[in-house]
Design an enzyme around this catalytic site. Structure first.
Site, PDB file in Angstrom:
ATOM      1  N   CYS A  71       0.834  -1.207   0.000  1.00 14.40           N
ATOM      2  CA  CYS A  71       0.000   0.000   0.000  1.00 14.40           C
ATOM      3  C   CYS A  71       0.865   1.252   0.000  1.00 14.40           C
ATOM      4  O   CYS A  71       1.682   1.466   0.897  1.00 14.40           O
ATOM      5  CB  CYS A  71      -0.933   0.012   1.201  1.00 14.40           C
ATOM      6  N   ARG A  74      -0.077   4.645   2.928  1.00 10.94           N
ATOM      7  CA  ARG A  74      -0.034   4.377   4.367  1.00 10.94           C
ATOM      8  C   ARG A  74       0.254   5.571   5.260  1.00 10.94           C
ATOM      9  O   ARG A  74       0.200   5.458   6.477  1.00 10.94           O
ATOM     10  CB  ARG A  74       0.993   3.265   4.638  1.00 10.94           C
ATOM     11  N   TRP A 246      -9.173   5.477  -0.501  1.00  9.03           N
ATOM     12  CA  TRP A 246      -9.697   6.162  -1.681  1.00  9.03           C
ATOM     13  C   TRP A 246      -8.755   5.852  -2.829  1.00  9.03           C
ATOM     14  O   TRP A 246      -7.633   5.400  -2.628  1.00  9.03           O
ATOM     15  CB  TRP A 246      -9.814   7.671  -1.436  1.00  9.03           C
TER      16      TRP A 246
HETATM   17  N1  ARG Z   1      -6.218  -1.508  -7.344  1.00 11.95           N
HETATM   18  C1  ARG Z   1      -7.549  -1.835  -6.930  1.00 11.95           C
HETATM   19  C2  ARG Z   1      -8.557  -1.309  -7.946  1.00 11.95           C
HETATM   20  O1  ARG Z   1      -8.176  -0.697  -8.901  1.00 11.95           O
HETATM   21  C3  ARG Z   1      -7.888  -1.272  -5.564  1.00 11.95           C
HETATM   22  C4  ARG Z   1      -6.908  -1.551  -4.467  1.00 11.95           C
HETATM   23  C5  ARG Z   1      -7.056  -0.649  -3.274  1.00 11.95           C
HETATM   24  N2  ARG Z   1      -6.828   0.725  -3.629  1.00 11.95           N
HETATM   25  C6  ARG Z   1      -6.887   1.775  -2.788  1.00 11.95           C
HETATM   26  N3  ARG Z   1      -6.680   2.957  -3.286  1.00 11.95           N
HETATM   27  N4  ARG Z   1      -7.170   1.633  -1.516  1.00 11.95           N
HETATM   28  O2  ARG Z   1      -9.747  -1.448  -7.816  1.00 11.95           O
END
Ligand code: ARG
Length: 377
Positions: A71, A74, A246
């Site tokens: 991530c 963070r 988000w």
């Molecule tokens: N990469 C994934 C998508 O395009 C989502 C993963 C979580 N992304 C985030 N910004 N919390 O749907």
């Protein structure tokens, strides 16, 4: 269809009970810490979940986010809102709670990070509640006999299962049909829940200069809520613990809508832009990719839905690394996930060595609770 429970939950296994409970130091000190450690260790030794209180669970959730090597966002780990729904395991009750999760997370467009923790896996039997969707929002991928897919190929297997369980798709199938939820509890068959369309807000994609862009009919949902990962904390596997942040624009513009095994929109966009596609060296892909990403960022802003761009997110990640160093912690990170898929060399982390470290609490992949349906739909 083949459903299974036993052995389907990850067991990092490398951690001693002591390691598993180390995070309590960030919640307590002195005699309280000692007492809470003892109580939790005693439960774990008996194969029961650690009896964390809600605020300890919340600390564990934030630390799992901080620990998660994949991530980039963070920096905001302390702001996670953790909903303690560990008493909930029945599909209907999980469904109700997920509707509230969506509302809280969307927050009228001012998206905030939320995790809802449902009942954990039983250590002895492996039985566990599961949300079968990869994310709470996702678009159907309808396989046709010739092997092509209408919609999101990533969700083709899941779409097959939903249809098998009796999901009735819209009369006219489109590339952007939101999927129902499939939820299973400790026992009993999985249950299908159609979701009200206005419960899952979406953003129509348009371009600030290209008027024709909107005619492509592209849309994406507002909030990515990961619902198939295991939240491992205090020696316990929470197999149903959906969480969201988000979006960063490139997740949608440079992957979901652009990858050739996903929506594959670059050739369509390049054509509309009138680019020379006969030679790779005209960089028609790069130019189409750029405009698609401009459109995604522009559209979310216009719709009043929180989104970050990859340059801002990269700066935030460097801030996170700095904050961690100041607190004497080493960052666990996977380079290929920390470097964005557009303009990677313009970000400061491009030249940064990174290492993934085994940590607890953390989030883990877990086996799917289903296998692909055999038939084509
Ligand atoms: N990469 C994934 C998508 O395009 C989502 C993963 C979580 N992304 C985030 N910004 N919390 O749907």
């Amino acid at each position: 269809m083949n459903t299974h429970h036993a052995g389907s939950t990850p067991n990092p296994g490398r951690f001693s009970i002591e390691d598993e409970l180390e995070f309590l130091q960030e919640a307590h000190c002195g005699d309280t810490l000692k007492a809470r450690r003892q109580a939790c260790a005693a439960a774990l030794r008996q194969g029961a979940p650690a009896p964390l209180d809600s605020s300890e669970l919340s600390t564990a959730g934030s630390i799992a986010w901080r620990n998660h090597a994949r991530c980039i966002g963070r920096r905001f780990w302390k702001s996670l809102l953790v909903r303690d729904h560990r008493h909930v395991e029945a599909p209907d009750a999980i469904f109700e709670s997920l509707c509230d999760h969506m509302t809280l997370a969307y927050n009228g467009g001012q998206v905030r990070s939320v995790m809802t923790v449902f009942a954990p896996a039983e250590a002895s039997s492996g039985r566990a509640p599961r949300i079968w969707n990869h994310q709470l929002c996702g678009y159907a991928g309808y396989k046709s006999a010739d092997g092509s897919v209408l919609g999101d190929p990533k969700n083709a297997d899941f779409t097959g299962i939903a249809l098998e369980l009796g999901w009735i798709p819209p009369k006219e199938r489109s590339p952007f049909d939101l999927l129902p939820w499939i939820i299973s509890g400790y026992s009993g068959p999985p249950k299908l829940f159609p979701v009200a369309v206005d419960a899952l807000p979406e953003v129509p994609i348009q371009h600030p200069e290209f008027d024709w862009f909107v005619e492509l009919g592209i849309r994406w949902y507002a909030v990515p809520v990961i619902s198939d990962m295991c939240f491992h904390a205090a020696g316990t596997n929470y197999t149903a613990a959906p969480f969201n942040g988000w979006y960063m624009g490139t997740e949608i513009g440079a992957r979901n809508l652009a990858d050739s095994d996903r929506y594959d929109f670059l050739p369509t966009i390049a054509k509309r832009m009138g680019l020379n596609m006969r030679r790779e060296a005209t960089l028609w892909k790069d130019r189409a990719l750029l405009e698609l990403n401009v459109a995604v960022l522009h559209s979310y802003e216009l719709a009043g839905v929180r989104m970050t761009d990859h340059h801002t997110a990269s700066r935030d990640f460097m801030r996170f690394c700095k904050n961690e160093a100041a607190d004497n912690r080493e960052v666990s990170a996977q380079w290929s996930w920390m470097v964005p898929p557009m303009a990677p060399s313009t970000t400061p982390q491009y030249c940064m060595p990174m290492k993934k470290r085994a940590r607890t609490p953390d989030f883990h992949f877990q086996e799917r609770p289903y296998q692909a349906a055999a038939d084509e739909f």
